[in-house]
Write an enzyme that holds these catalytic residues in place. Structure first.
Site, short mmCIF file in Angstrom:
data_model
loop_
_atom_site.label_atom_id
_atom_site.label_comp_id
_atom_site.label_asym_id
_atom_site.label_seq_id
_atom_site.Cartn_x
_atom_site.Cartn_y
_atom_site.Cartn_z
N ASP A 173 -6.86 -7.00 -4.30
CA ASP A 173 -6.92 -5.82 -5.16
C ASP A 173 -7.18 -6.35 -6.75
O ASP A 173 -7.60 -5.64 -7.57
CB ASP A 173 -5.51 -5.32 -5.48
CG ASP A 173 -5.21 -4.17 -4.58
OD1 ASP A 173 -6.38 -3.65 -3.99
OD2 ASP A 173 -4.23 -3.47 -4.25
N GLU A 183 -9.07 1.01 5.37
CA GLU A 183 -9.57 0.43 4.04
C GLU A 183 -9.30 -1.12 3.92
O GLU A 183 -10.01 -1.74 3.61
CB GLU A 183 -8.79 1.28 2.96
CG GLU A 183 -9.14 0.73 1.49
CD GLU A 183 -8.50 1.28 0.59
OE1 GLU A 183 -8.85 1.34 -0.59
OE2 GLU A 183 -7.21 1.98 0.82
N HIS A 184 -8.05 -1.40 4.26
CA HIS A 184 -7.79 -2.78 4.31
C HIS A 184 -7.13 -3.24 5.57
O HIS A 184 -6.32 -2.57 6.26
CB HIS A 184 -6.52 -2.87 3.19
CG HIS A 184 -6.73 -2.57 1.83
ND1 HIS A 184 -6.30 -1.41 1.41
CD2 HIS A 184 -7.25 -3.25 0.50
CE1 HIS A 184 -6.84 -1.25 -0.02
NE2 HIS A 184 -7.40 -2.22 -0.26
N HIS A 228 1.57 3.04 -3.34
CA HIS A 228 0.54 3.75 -4.02
C HIS A 228 0.63 5.16 -4.26
O HIS A 228 0.55 5.88 -5.22
CB HIS A 228 -0.94 3.72 -3.29
CG HIS A 228 -1.61 2.40 -3.91
ND1 HIS A 228 -2.23 2.12 -5.06
CD2 HIS A 228 -2.17 1.14 -3.14
CE1 HIS A 228 -2.87 1.08 -5.15
NE2 HIS A 228 -2.92 0.35 -3.81
N HIS A 237 -54.52 12.54 4.75
CA HIS A 237 -54.29 11.51 5.01
C HIS A 237 -55.35 10.28 5.52
O HIS A 237 -55.49 9.23 5.23
CB HIS A 237 -53.11 11.31 5.84
CG HIS A 237 -51.67 11.70 5.16
ND1 HIS A 237 -51.48 12.70 4.77
CD2 HIS A 237 -50.64 10.96 4.93
CE1 HIS A 237 -50.31 12.91 4.26
NE2 HIS A 237 -49.81 11.91 4.33
N GLN A 284 0.84 -1.31 0.05
CA GLN A 284 -0.13 -0.09 -0.05
C GLN A 284 0.89 1.45 0.00
O GLN A 284 0.52 2.26 -0.39
CB GLN A 284 -1.05 -0.08 1.03
CG GLN A 284 -1.97 -1.13 1.05
CD GLN A 284 -2.87 -0.83 -0.13
OE1 GLN A 284 -3.49 -0.06 -0.39
NE2 GLN A 284 -2.93 -1.91 -0.86
#
Length: 875
Positions: free
Chosen positions: A799, A765-766, A699, A858, A696
């Site tokens: 991934d 996230e992971h 990235h 109603h 990661q």
């Protein structure tokens, strides 16, 4: 010169209840109180680029520690008179960087300490005395040097602060007493009014002359400010000024050339405000130039060029090679340094120095390091009190022909033969490490600080840049899309922003190996997402006799899938979004991805688009692609939902169009930089742990990786750290990894329960579980985008090819959002089906509740039907 405020901030507090540290930075300096050298060093290390740090060191007993705080980069230290005396006796600290804390009754003692010494005259004084001007005259202090600081007992008031400012003193005010909200201060003091209290207005128009500079001090332009514009600038964190014709001027609101505010200050006599900003977009000048005084020159110009090349270097260019081949850059730096050393004439030295600076700055830009970072480090080095001798090391001294006799001031006495000196450390030999935090010995509030993600750019600044792009595309359609594609992607040969299915075979030329890998991945993703389908008839429940409620799903008809470009080709994202859309049965699938400079697009992405039955591919990235899909153009089909990750500009654009009711479009989720959290125990393989962290970290420099180590000893921790260092340096994207690791953290915890609590708070996230009985631990996961269970499940399989989706919530949004799944492409519709008996049985309940709410129509919708039913029964 700074503003007349020195804001005190408690680094151990989770929140000040007032201004944040980022907001305090707008004033250029902060005062923190510490109890140890380690605490001071840690704060200085984490915030060296943010602002000048003044340290209240009155709790530090050792004079050596006081000097070490200065050496670590503190701009000034605040000390007691006793500490001041000790420091001066030991001659271990410059008076210009020391501020003595003295009550009104101790001022004579401070004056006696100064005596007739010109050097001691440079020391500052912090006092509770209110007669600042009189005190300055008594001590012969120039108030413009900002060396007199006033403290306040009890609750501080705006009147008292303005009185001090009016006399020329600097106010020490707690962060929790101030606010930037000038419209609803809620009992706090509006910081902008204190800044304005020092400013001097122009006699002709009543405004404040203002110089705007970048972080390196280069003047961008001259403008005017008002009390209101200063308040708005501080509130929004952007460049806001006062136009003499148009009123408040939010810089870049129409052009997109916005400014992030870094700090506000004054010139030497306070008759000119100074705004230091980070200029985004083309530049400050309305003509598109960086400055109203002409283009950047020298190193500033080179930096801008290199940053632009890094974002989009022409394929095959030399600069692109330097960014993609770190070893080449390193070799060129050593080559040019050697040539500079061998140069003789003035012209040769200038020529070779220019070459060396070019390659050195290329190395910096590749690693996300700016000239501002370099210059800040130079400034910090100038603050060092203790200095090394600075002799050349080992082989370098020998290579230059230096001997002990030439490097020492006098001959060394004969000595026994010493062990050979180790070879000098190269930059690449410096270990790449994550910050280590032992939770058992770290205050809870500090642990929470370490859990925070790297700060993002000002959202206001990003939105201001994105908004005009969206408006342009909305109004001008294809022409607007092409305009920004030509500008940002340099794909000037494109005449249409779209390619449509069926896609030409020549656009999908792949190696057999790549095609097979894509086919296997698509198959697995399809299997997993197909399994998420409910029963064809949906859900049906009879809630009471004659009352049947049901729910059924229908695909979203038109979806737009954003596939990022940038530093990597991402056919994986095309699969993760396109396959579920196909499985859901979406009628129209539109992909959008930035083209290459020649106008082409990755054949892998075209192949995936073909496999999932996409209608078209929009050849655009960024906000322009989002706007094209949200509103539709002559060539781009309008969609009902936009999904896919992207940078801050893409995310801001998605949020803007989803909030525009006229667009009629939704989005999947907000997103931030990629991140991973690995939980490892004593049985975890260090090489596996390191590889997961680095998968990661590569990235981007804004990515963050977290390791939670459960009860690991020093040897086990070092084994992981060693693997991180070795594996990182073997990666081609090592410079990106280095930037990511700089704000990544290892937490050492006691047990699995503490590890899971930290992980759930972070909401990664992971989440990777490299622990014993990993599958059992999944039950404790409350917040995560996707979980990878056990040592044989690297995040990479998620991934690409396992079948789960990799489009996941980041930046803590896993607490509120799910990752992309089949349901992301479906909408659920409910229905009610009542018989006459069912309505009769429910009628009184509905009529009663409608009466309670006062909604007679109603009630009548039921009562009319019941009356009709009873009438029929009577007949």
């Amino acid at each position: 010169m700074s503003t007349p405020l020195l804001v005190s901030y408690d680094p151990a507090a989770a929140s000040t209840g007032g201004l944040s540290l980022k907001q305090i930075a707008y004033f250029g300096r902060v005062l923190i109180k510490v109890s140890s050298l380690a605490q001071a060093e840690e704060f200085l290390k984490r915030n060296f680029r943010l602002l000048d740090v003044y340290v209240d060191a009155t709790a530090i007993a050792s004079s050596g520690d006081l000097v070490d705080i200065l050496n670590a980069g503190a701009a000034k230290i605040f000390v007691t008179l006793n500490q001041l005396t000790t420091l001066s006796e030991e001659q271990s600290g410059p008076s210009s960087r020391v501020v003595a804390i003295a009550s009104e009754s101790q001022i004579n003692a401070f004056q006696s300490w100064i005596g007739g010494s010109a050097e001691r005259q440079e020391a500052g004084l912090s006092t509770d005395a209110s007669a600042i001007k009189t005190l300055a005259e008594q001590l012969n202090v120039n108030l413009e040097a900002q060396n007199l600081y006033r403290t306040y007992s009890g609750a501080v008031t705006e009147e008292a602060l303005k009185d001090t400012i009016g006399q020329g003193g600097v106010c020490i005010v707690p962060a929790d007493a101030l606010t930037f909200d000038h419209q609803q201060p809620n009992g706090k003091i509006v910081a902008a009014s204190l800044v304005a209290a020092r400013a001097v207005t122009d006699q002709s128009n009543g405004l404040y002359a203002t110089t705007v500079t970048d972080e390196r001090g280069i003047c961008l332009g001259l403008v005017w400010s008002s009390n209101e514009s200063i308040a708005e600038a501080l509130r929004t964190g952007t460049g806001v000024y006062q136009s003499r014709k148009r009123g408040l001027w939010y810089k870049g609101q129409s052009s997109g050339d916005v400014q992030e505010l870094i700090r506000i200050g004054f010139d030497c006599d306070s008759d000119c405000l100074v705004f230091v900003v980070n200029q985004i977009g083309r530049g400050f000048c309305h003509l598109g130039a960086p400055s109203c005084f002409g283009p950047y020159n020298g190193l500033a110009r080179l930096q801008k060029t290199l940053q632009a090349r890094k974002a989009d270097a022409p394929a095959g260019s030399y600069t692109a090679r330097l960014f993609n081949e770190p070893k080449l850059t390193q070799a060129k730096i050593m080559e040019e340094a050697d040539e500079l050393c061998r140069a003789n004439t003035k012209e040769e030295i200038a020529f070779e120095a220019a070459d060396l600076l070019y390659f050195a700055l290329t190395r910096c830009v590749a690693a996300g390091v700016s000239l501002e970072d370099v210059e800040r480090n130079l400034d910090l080095k100038s603050l060092k009190v203790k200095r090394r001798k600075g002799d050349a090391k080992g082989p370098w001294a020998e290579k230059a022909g230096l001997t002990a006799a030439t490097t020492e001031s006098k001959p060394a006495a004969p000595a026994a033969p010493a062990a050979p000196e180790p070879a000098p450390k190269k930059v690449d030999d410096e270990p790449l490490q994550m910050t280590r935090v032992i939770t058992a010995s770290t205050p809870v509030d500090q642990v929470k600080e370490y859990l925070k993600r790297p700060s993002q750019k000002s959202n206001d600044a990003i939105v201001a840049l994105v908004r005009p792009i969206i408006q342009d595309v909305r109004e001008n359609g294809d022409a607007g899309v092409l305009k920004y594609t030509h500008k940002f992607e340099k794909a000037t040969s494109l005449t249409s922003p779209v390619i449509r299915a069926p896609f030409a075979p020549e656009l999908m030329k792949l190696s057999p190996e790549t095609q097979e890998a894509l086919d296997i991945s698509i198959s697995n993703i399809k299997k997993f997402h197909s399994a998420q389908k409910g029963s064809p008839e949906g859900l049906k429940v009879e809630t009471m006799p004659g009352v049947v409620c049901s729910r059924f799903s229908r695909p979203i008809e038109r979806v737009g899938l954003y596939i990022p470009g940038g530093t990597a080709v991402l056919p994986s994202t095309a699969m993760m979004l396109g396959v579920p859309a196909m499985v859901a049965g979406c009628e129209k699938i539109v992909l959008a991805s930035p083209p290459r400079a020649d106008g082409s697009i990755s054949p892998e992405i075209v192949y995936v688009a073909h496999k999932v039955g996409a209608e078209s591919i929009v050849l655009a990235g960024g906000a322009q692609a989002v706007a094209a899909m949200a509103y539709g153009t002559e060539s781009v089909s309008k969609v009902d939902k936009i999904l896919g990750p992207g940078n801050q500009f893409v995310t801001a654009a998605k949020m803007l169009v989803s909030n525009d009711t006229s667009a009629g479009v939704s989005i999947d989720m907000p997103a931030g930089p990629s991140e991973v959290l690995v939980i490892a125990d004593k049985d975890a393989n260090p090489a596996f742990v390191a590889s997961d962290l680095l998968s990661q970290a590569e990235h981007g420099v804004d990515s963050q990786v977290i390791l939670i180590a459960i009860d690991l000893n020093e040897e086990q921790l070092q084994a992981i750290e060693k693997e991180v260092d070795i594996q990182a340096k073997a990666l081609p994207r090592v410079d990106i990894v280095k930037g990511s690791l700089a704000h990544s953290v290892t937490f050492v915890v006691r047990d699995l329960a503490e590890a899971m609590a930290l992980s759930n708070e972070y909401a990664p996230e992971h989440l990777i579980l490299q622990i014993q009985n990993a599958e059992a631990a999944v039950a404790s996961v409350k917040n995560a985008g996707s979980v990878f269970v056990g040592q044989w499940t690297p995040e990479s399989v998620g991934d690409y090819s396992a079948g789960t989706n990799h489009s996941l919530p980041t930046y803590g949004y896993a607490k509120q959002y799910s990752g992309v799944n089949l349901g992301s492409f479906l909408k659920h519709i409910t229905s009610s089906n009542l018989t006459a008996e069912g309505l009769l049985g429910l009628s009184r309940t509905v009529e009663q509740l409608a009466a309670v709410e006062g909604l007679d129509a109603h009630k009548r919708a039921v009562s009319i039907r019941v009356a009709h039913m009873k009438k029929q029964q009577q007949q």
